[in-house]
Design an enzyme around this catalytic site. Structure first.
Site, PDB file in Angstrom:
ATOM      1  N   GLY A  13      -4.027  -8.309 -18.738  1.00 32.31           N
ATOM      2  CA  GLY A  13      -3.235  -7.551 -19.703  1.00 32.31           C
ATOM      3  C   GLY A  13      -2.268  -8.438 -20.467  1.00 32.31           C
ATOM      4  O   GLY A  13      -2.267  -9.670 -20.316  1.00 32.31           O
ATOM      5  N   ASN A  38      -7.027  -1.670 -20.302  1.00 30.18           N
ATOM      6  CA  ASN A  38      -6.330  -1.892 -21.577  1.00 30.18           C
ATOM      7  C   ASN A  38      -6.267  -3.384 -21.905  1.00 30.18           C
ATOM      8  O   ASN A  38      -5.244  -3.894 -22.348  1.00 30.18           O
ATOM      9  CB  ASN A  38      -4.925  -1.282 -21.521  1.00 30.18           C
ATOM     10  CG  ASN A  38      -4.325  -1.148 -22.913  1.00 30.18           C
ATOM     11  OD1 ASN A  38      -5.048  -1.103 -23.919  1.00 30.18           O
ATOM     12  ND2 ASN A  38      -3.010  -1.126 -22.988  1.00 30.18           N
ATOM     13  N   ASP A  61     -10.431  -1.334  -9.786  1.00 33.18           N
ATOM     14  CA  ASP A  61      -9.455  -0.294 -10.094  1.00 33.18           C
ATOM     15  C   ASP A  61      -8.479  -0.245  -8.916  1.00 33.18           C
ATOM     16  O   ASP A  61      -8.828   0.231  -7.836  1.00 33.18           O
ATOM     17  CB  ASP A  61     -10.164   1.047 -10.276  1.00 33.18           C
ATOM     18  CG  ASP A  61      -9.170   2.172 -10.540  1.00 33.18           C
ATOM     19  OD1 ASP A  61      -7.944   1.891 -10.589  1.00 33.18           O
ATOM     20  OD2 ASP A  61      -9.610   3.322 -10.695  1.00 33.18           O
ATOM     21  N   SER A 127      11.049  -1.335 -15.609  1.00 34.22           N
ATOM     22  CA  SER A 127      11.259  -1.180 -17.043  1.00 34.22           C
ATOM     23  C   SER A 127      12.683  -0.720 -17.308  1.00 34.22           C
ATOM     24  O   SER A 127      13.271   0.019 -16.508  1.00 34.22           O
ATOM     25  CB  SER A 127      10.267  -0.125 -17.532  1.00 34.22           C
ATOM     26  OG  SER A 127      10.698   0.445 -18.737  1.00 34.22           O
ATOM     27  N   TYR A 152       6.187   8.178 -17.953  1.00 28.54           N
ATOM     28  CA  TYR A 152       6.060   6.724 -17.778  1.00 28.54           C
ATOM     29  C   TYR A 152       7.303   6.175 -17.093  1.00 28.54           C
ATOM     30  O   TYR A 152       7.222   5.451 -16.092  1.00 28.54           O
ATOM     31  CB  TYR A 152       5.868   6.041 -19.147  1.00 28.54           C
ATOM     32  CG  TYR A 152       6.149   4.556 -19.108  1.00 28.54           C
ATOM     33  CD1 TYR A 152       5.210   3.675 -18.590  1.00 28.54           C
ATOM     34  CD2 TYR A 152       7.363   4.035 -19.562  1.00 28.54           C
ATOM     35  CE1 TYR A 152       5.479   2.317 -18.511  1.00 28.54           C
ATOM     36  CE2 TYR A 152       7.636   2.687 -19.493  1.00 28.54           C
ATOM     37  CZ  TYR A 152       6.690   1.831 -18.971  1.00 28.54           C
ATOM     38  OH  TYR A 152       6.965   0.493 -18.894  1.00 28.54           O
ATOM     39  N   LYS A 156       8.131   4.430 -13.159  1.00 24.74           N
ATOM     40  CA  LYS A 156       8.838   3.168 -12.868  1.00 24.74           C
ATOM     41  C   LYS A 156      10.000   3.424 -11.911  1.00 24.74           C
ATOM     42  O   LYS A 156      10.237   2.647 -10.991  1.00 24.74           O
ATOM     43  CB  LYS A 156       9.316   2.522 -14.168  1.00 24.74           C
ATOM     44  CG  LYS A 156       8.179   2.033 -15.068  1.00 24.74           C
ATOM     45  CD  LYS A 156       7.324   0.984 -14.385  1.00 24.74           C
ATOM     46  CE  LYS A 156       6.169   0.492 -15.232  1.00 24.74           C
ATOM     47  NZ  LYS A 156       5.276  -0.439 -14.529  1.00 24.74           N
ATOM     48  N   ARG A 234      16.647  -1.476 -29.486  1.00 21.59           N
ATOM     49  CA  ARG A 234      15.983  -2.040 -28.305  1.00 21.59           C
ATOM     50  C   ARG A 234      16.278  -3.540 -28.220  1.00 21.59           C
ATOM     51  O   ARG A 234      16.690  -4.163 -29.200  1.00 21.59           O
ATOM     52  CB  ARG A 234      14.457  -1.878 -28.414  1.00 21.59           C
ATOM     53  CG  ARG A 234      13.966  -0.439 -28.441  1.00 21.59           C
ATOM     54  CD  ARG A 234      14.074   0.211 -27.086  1.00 21.59           C
ATOM     55  NE  ARG A 234      13.466   1.535 -27.102  1.00 21.59           N
ATOM     56  CZ  ARG A 234      14.105   2.649 -27.483  1.00 21.59           C
ATOM     57  NH1 ARG A 234      15.357   2.596 -27.899  1.00 21.59           N
ATOM     58  NH2 ARG A 234      13.485   3.804 -27.446  1.00 21.59           N
TER      59      ARG A 234
END
Ligand code: UD1
Length: 338
Positions: A13, A38, A61, A127, A152, A156, A234
């Site tokens: 990734g 991805n 996986d 995150s 999401y 985390k 951000r």
């Protein structure tokens, strides 16, 4: 001599591949496990072009317990870095169950695999989204987490909690939680970058795709936030800087330097930029003007978040080398090459 064999879960990734490069350059042996959900296999060629090492990727996986257990039968690891997760905030609002199933099962299976072979030293990708709409800015590691704004972000928070509970019971199992701010940019060599299988949804790749004419225009999600120009703030951090922090975190664990378990670090530059400021950085660096329009807010987004990175600097010795112009320059070079 090798410093150790490291499992990089999600090694093909975006952040994973840059970390694989950094680990190899710092003397580690790397084994990747990634099901290409991805990412694309071609990234292994890019890694080889940079490092001269052909990394083995097991197409597993990691949310599949049996398949992951088999992987751990093939290798004895000295540590692992767990990237393998779904990461699109907006998509997570639409598909919460998929996010919980994938992001949490893969973490549980990797912890289990390490534990069963008597290994320790896990670095977990957390995150800045765990802070939610934080009460103080910049956020410090001690800033309380607020309710997650998206599934999401909740995966985390839950991943962090799992490791807190696990390490409390198994005190010989050492972990580091790295709270990433907004990773962007590409390797300065131009050989690897973000090469997602799914359409880009993060700001910087969307900008470069619009710049390259692959998309018609960019929508700025929200212009009525309480910020300098109304768009969200951000902390954009170059992916190679972020990658190097993982190597430092592993060394920190392997040298027994951690004083808490898990140890927790913010990984951001420490500077907040608005969406419009990032667009203007692209325009400055590329010499192109970007086609964008202002639209409504995106579900799951927070207003502003940027890091206090003092702790990572003091304890890991981590100092980012790149700024936003470098991020846009390398991202643009990568886009033009694709
Ligand atoms: C979020 C997480 C981050 C995580 C990342 C993974 C938060 C605070 N951060 O980043 O920890 O690593 O997901 O994907 O939840 N934007 C636009 N137009 C676009 C795309 C984005 O205006 O087409 C804006 C967004 O509204 C946001 C900023 O750009 O304000 C950055 O968005 P994005 O790159 O998607 O990352 P985050 O959602 O901040």
């Amino acid at each position: 001599m090798s410093k150790g064999k490291i499992l990089v879960a999600g090694g093909t990734g975006y952040i994973g591949s840059h970390t694989v490069v950094d680990l190899i350059e710092n003397g580690f042996d790397v084994v990747s496990a990634d099901n290409y959900h991805n990412s694309k296999a071609g990234v292994l060629d890019g890694i080889e072009a940079i490092t001269g090492v052909r990394v083995v990727n097991h197409t597993v996986d990691l949310a599949d317990a049996e398949a992951t257990a088999k992987l751990f039968e093939k290798h004895q690891f000295d540590g692992a870095i767990h990237f393998a997760a779904y990461k699109a905030v907006g998509e997570s609002v639409d598909k919460p169950l998929e996010y919980f199933r994938n992001n949490l099962n893969s973490l549980l299976n990797v912890i289990d695999g390490l534990r069963r072979q008597g290994s320790s030293n896990l670095v977990f990708s957390s995150s800045c989204s765990v802070y939610g709409n934080a009460d103080e800015l910049p956020v410090r590691e001690s800033t309380p987490r607020k309710p997650a704004e998206s599934p999401y972000a909740r995966t985390k928070q839950m991943g962090e909690d799992i490791l807190y509970d696990f390490c409390a019971k198994h005190t010989d199992f050492q972990a580091v939680l790295l709270r990433y701010f907004n990773p962007a940019g590409a390797h300065p060599s131009g050989r690897i970058g973000e090469d997602a299988a799914n359409p880009a949804s993060n700001l910087v790749p969307v900008i470069t795709e619009v710049g390259a004419g692959k998309r018609e225009k960019l929508t700025v999600f929200g212009s009525d936030y309480d910020t300098r120009d109304g768009s969200a703030v951000r902390d954009y951090i170059h992916v190679s800087d972020l990658a190097h922090a993982h190597t430092l975190a592993l060394q920190f664990l392997m040298e027994g330097r951690s004083t808490e378990n898990p140890s927790l670090f913010n990984l951001g530059i420490g500077e907040g930029l608005t969406v419009l400021e990032v667009i203007h950085a692209f325009e400055r660096v590329s010499g192109k003007s970007l086609n964008y329009e202002v639209g409504p807010r995106r579900a799951g987004d927070v207003v502003a978040v940027y890091a206090d990175r003092t702790k990572a600097s003091q304890e890991l010795g981590w100092e980012p080398q790149y700024d936003v112009d470098d991020i846009m320059r390398t991202a643009w070079a990568w886009e033009e090459k694709r």
